[in-house]
Design an enzyme around this catalytic site. Structure first.
Site, PDB file in Angstrom:
ATOM      1  N   HIS A  78       0.815  -1.280  -0.004  1.00 43.81           N
ATOM      2  CA  HIS A  78       0.094  -0.018   0.034  1.00 43.81           C
ATOM      3  C   HIS A  78       0.781   1.061  -0.014  1.00 43.81           C
ATOM      4  O   HIS A  78       0.475   2.346  -0.393  1.00 43.81           O
ATOM      5  CB  HIS A  78      -0.900  -0.107   1.095  1.00 43.81           C
ATOM      6  CG  HIS A  78      -2.138  -0.916   0.924  1.00 43.81           C
ATOM      7  ND1 HIS A  78      -3.438  -0.646   1.574  1.00 43.81           N
ATOM      8  CD2 HIS A  78      -2.220  -2.048   0.272  1.00 43.81           C
ATOM      9  CE1 HIS A  78      -4.128  -1.646   1.378  1.00 43.81           C
ATOM     10  NE2 HIS A  78      -3.670  -2.328   0.596  1.00 43.81           N
ATOM     11  N   HIS A 245      -2.111 -12.253  -2.624  1.00 46.41           N
ATOM     12  CA  HIS A 245      -3.188 -12.746  -1.987  1.00 46.41           C
ATOM     13  C   HIS A 245      -2.872 -14.364  -1.742  1.00 46.41           C
ATOM     14  O   HIS A 245      -3.784 -14.961  -1.071  1.00 46.41           O
ATOM     15  CB  HIS A 245      -4.417 -12.822  -2.964  1.00 46.41           C
ATOM     16  CG  HIS A 245      -4.972 -11.370  -3.029  1.00 46.41           C
ATOM     17  ND1 HIS A 245      -6.143 -10.989  -3.693  1.00 46.41           N
ATOM     18  CD2 HIS A 245      -4.592 -10.074  -2.475  1.00 46.41           C
ATOM     19  CE1 HIS A 245      -6.372  -9.539  -3.658  1.00 46.41           C
ATOM     20  NE2 HIS A 245      -5.625  -9.270  -2.922  1.00 46.41           N
TER      21      HIS A 245
END
Length: 720
Positions: A78, A245
């Site tokens: 992020h 993920h």
């Protein structure tokens, strides 16, 4: 509370974004050399300390599965993932994630905890380890401790200590709104420039789907738009999503309304931490989505890819009230291998998928990549390693800025490589010889200045891309940019290439001149001669050493966003068909000045000098407010502020204006918004006053020469 000028007059041109370029904001002072300090670190020791923190679960924020690894990966992702190619802003450099607005974005919920966990490491190494480097390195260490082989790590990110107010995050005034103004023609997958994230306050796209609905086609369109604006192709996109993920889970054990305010709105006693909630009662809440993606959330494998492709998935509302996906049949839900619960290994959790995951499976091109990864796990590993390395280093510029023992030998095209010189660069005698040859060539003063400007002004301090080094102005796509006047530019470059060939072929030693150096030297000659015509003897500093890049060393597609849609310095208005959020030409000029790391004074001097030189697009008279164009005078400011003239817009768009003598009514001048803003804006007018004074011309010449040299050398990291 006292209102700011911007709040009193919202349409007031914002010049404060240039103030940071003239101020020293780093508490370590201007003499501190971060690169030197970083090189003294024992990187293995730093990584060991990060790993110790990563596996030491704290009661105030317990680790999932006994490790903070997935949390640190999300933090690094992020931090780096805000980067966008449109203007090169955001990204991991500067560690802007620890400052508002990023520190309080909904998509960064609980990343304040991740940074707080790393506080002991930062305190131990102090100034030798920036937060920007520490955040990214923690992500790498997390991957490595969970069985993944990373491609490498480079230090060199220098921290910011003030939010970057120049970043345009979007038109919304609330987080996570579904404002159609973010998209051109309100069409999903068609973001306005310079945006990259498709939702205000999220890093990429809405995990539930466009506008919070499980729309697979729209989600795939948003993913492709978003990741392309990070210069990622389909394989890199799938690798990043699938690789990321593979680890961890999302937390949505309860509705997000159970969470307290973000850090910037939290009460003082929370000491900079936000999103307070009773996780012991409700479980951790980060989003409205709950669950892991596979059965081994702390191990590198193909579990995510296998689950996504092997099962059919259906949308449903999870415990947090958000859309997520589960195996479509009861039989599949029983069959799929469960993961241990994050806090209680005696319990288990069923894997889930996000709308953005399932969208990859239903998009033909993305699915092809997924299937290849499933069949070829080693290719998946390599693709993720390279894409992750690109993600976390994309905003650092050329490889020569990369520091540390883990920098790979390979240099990538996205780093805009510049070849090393295999010859001796020119010295003072050769420079004098070349200057004489340039003066004897069939090149006008404006040819010299405009070509040097077009080459050097591509530089962006945001991501250290562009600039004169490499002479990419002669390559696609830059040689065909409209602002560069391609036909005229081609003639100038032909002349320069002839001069280069004549000089290099005449040498009986190893001294050679690059086209990149010749272009900058030519611009300097133009400026020196213009100053001489105004009565000033100046020497523009020149540091040789630039080399010429090849087409193979140039990622033409990712250079396209550097093309100016308008250029206030050359008075280039563009076609006005802009798909973006900038309302006026003058806002564009200030934005460009910020990317060039200019102060308000430097902006003013540069525009006034360029107008005096007549260095305007297509050689028009717009803004050339002088009877003696080509001489470096202060006539631009004198005549702009002269009350003997009045101005009227030529058309309703108020981009071009005509100047008339008040007494006779005769039209004398033509100018643009780029020009008149220096007399209509109070702060710019205050600077223009300085240069318009009788004793202001000499100062203008001095200031112009200084800022011209600055722009010509912005990309010379070898001179630091």
């Amino acid at each position: 509370m006292t209102w700011s000028n911007q709040e009193w007059w919202p349409e007031l041109l914002r010049l404060d974004i240039l103030d940071d370029n003239a101020a020293e904001l780093d508490p370590y002072g201007e003499d501190f050399d971060y690169a030197e300090a970083f090189q003294e670190l024992d990187l293995d020791e730093v990584k060991s300390d990060i790993q110790d923190v990563m596996t030491d679960s704290q009661e105030w924020w317990p680790a999932d599965y006994g490790t903070y690894g997935p949390l640190f990966i999300r933090m690094a992702w992020h931090s780096a993932g805000t980067y966008r190619t449109i203007d090169g802003r955001a990204g991991a450099s500067g560690a802007l994630q620890r400052l508002p607005p990023e520190s309080s974005w909904p998509d960064n919920v609980n990343l304040d905890k991740a940074r707080r966990l790393l506080q002991p490491v930062k305190q131990k190494y102090g100034r030798a380890l920036s937060w920007g480097d520490l955040i990214v390195l923690a992500g790498n260490v997390a991957l490595e401790t969970m069985g993944f082989e990373t491609y490498g790590f480079a230090g060199g990110r220098v921290d910011e200590y003030k939010s970057n107010e120049a970043v345009e995050w979007g038109p919304e005034t609330e987080w996570e709104t579904t404002d159609p103004e973010r998209f051109e023609d309100e069409e999903v997958g068609n973001l306005k420039d310079p945006l990259a994230n498709t939702v205000m306050g999220l890093i990429y796209v809405n995990p539930e789907g466009p506008y919070g609905e499980p729309d697979l086609e729209g989600s795939a369109a948003n993913i492709r738009e978003e990741f392309s604006r990070m210069a990622m192709d389909d394989e890199e996109t799938v690798a990043l999503i699938a690789g990321g993920h593979t680890f961890g889970k999302v937390h949505g054990a309860d509705d997000e309304t159970e969470v307290g305010p973000e850090p910037e709105a939290a009460p003082m006693e929370d000491q900079g931490l936000g999103w307070d909630h009773d996780f012991e009662k409700a479980g951790m809440i980060t989003s409205g989505i709950e669950g892991p993606w596979n059965s081994a959330p702390t191990m590198w494998d193909t579990g995510y890819v296998d689950n996504l492709l092997e099962y059919e998935w259906e949308p449903h509302k999870g415990p947090g009230g958000a859309w997520q996906w589960r195996p479509a049949s009861e039989e599949e839900r029983e069959d799929i291998e469960k993961a241990p619960a994050a806090q209680d290994f005696d319990e288990s959790e069923q894997p889930m998928m996000l709308t953005t995951d399932v969208a990859l499976k239903h998009d033909e091109d993305y699915r092809e990549v997924l299937e290849n990864f499933k069949e070829n796990p080693e290719e998946f590993q390599q693709a993720f390693a390279r894409a992750w390395y690109k993600l976390i280093h994309r905003d650092m510029g050329p490889a020569q800025r990369f520091l540390g023992p883990e920098v790979p030998d390979e240099e990538f095209v996205w780093q805009d490589p510049i070849p090393d010189a295999d010859y001796e660069t020119v010295g003072e005698d050769e420079v004098a010889e070349l200057e004489a040859a340039i003066r004897d060539a069939d090149l006008s003063r404006t040819d010299l200045v405009k070509t040097a400007w077009a080459s050097a002004s591509t530089y962006r301090d945001s991501d250290k891309r562009g600039g004169a080094n490499g002479a990419r102005i002669r390559l696609e796509p830059q040689k065909n940019w409209e602002a560069n006047e391609p036909e005229a530019l081609a003639d100038v470059l032909d002349t320069y290439e002839e001069l280069q060939a004549e000089f290099n072929e005449s040498r009986d030693d190893d001294v050679r001149v690059s086209l990149a150096d010749l272009i900058v030297l030519g611009g300097n000659v133009g400026v020196e001669d213009a100053a001489a015509d105004a009565g000033y003897d100046v020497d523009v500093p020149f540091e040789p050493g630039r080399t010429d890049a090849t087409a193979e060393q140039t990622d033409a597609d990712s250079f396209e966003p550097l093309e100016p849609k308008a250029d206030g310095f050359r008075n280039y208005l563009g076609d006005g068909d802009w798909n973006d959020l900038y309302d006026t030409l003058e806002e564009r000029m200030v934005d460009k000045a910020e990317l060039l790391n200019l102060s308000v004074t430097e902006l003013t001097a540069l525009v006034g000098g360029m107008r005096a030189l007549g260095a305007t697009y297509d050689d028009t008279d717009r803004g050339v407010l002088t009877d003696d164009p080509g001489a470096l005078t202060n006539d631009f400011f004198v005549n702009l502020l002269d009350m003997d003239y009045e101005w009227e817009p030529v058309s309703d768009d108020e981009q071009v204006f005509e100047g008339y003598e008040r007494d006779s009514g005769e039209q004398v001048w033509e100018a643009t918004r780029f020009d008149l803003i220096f007399s209509s804006n109070a702060r710019l007018r205050a600077h223009a006053d300085v240069y318009a004074a009788e004793d202001g011309e000499e100062k203008l010449v001095e200031d112009f020469v200084e800022v011209w040299h600055k722009v010509m050398t912005l990309d010379r990291f070898d001179l630091d």
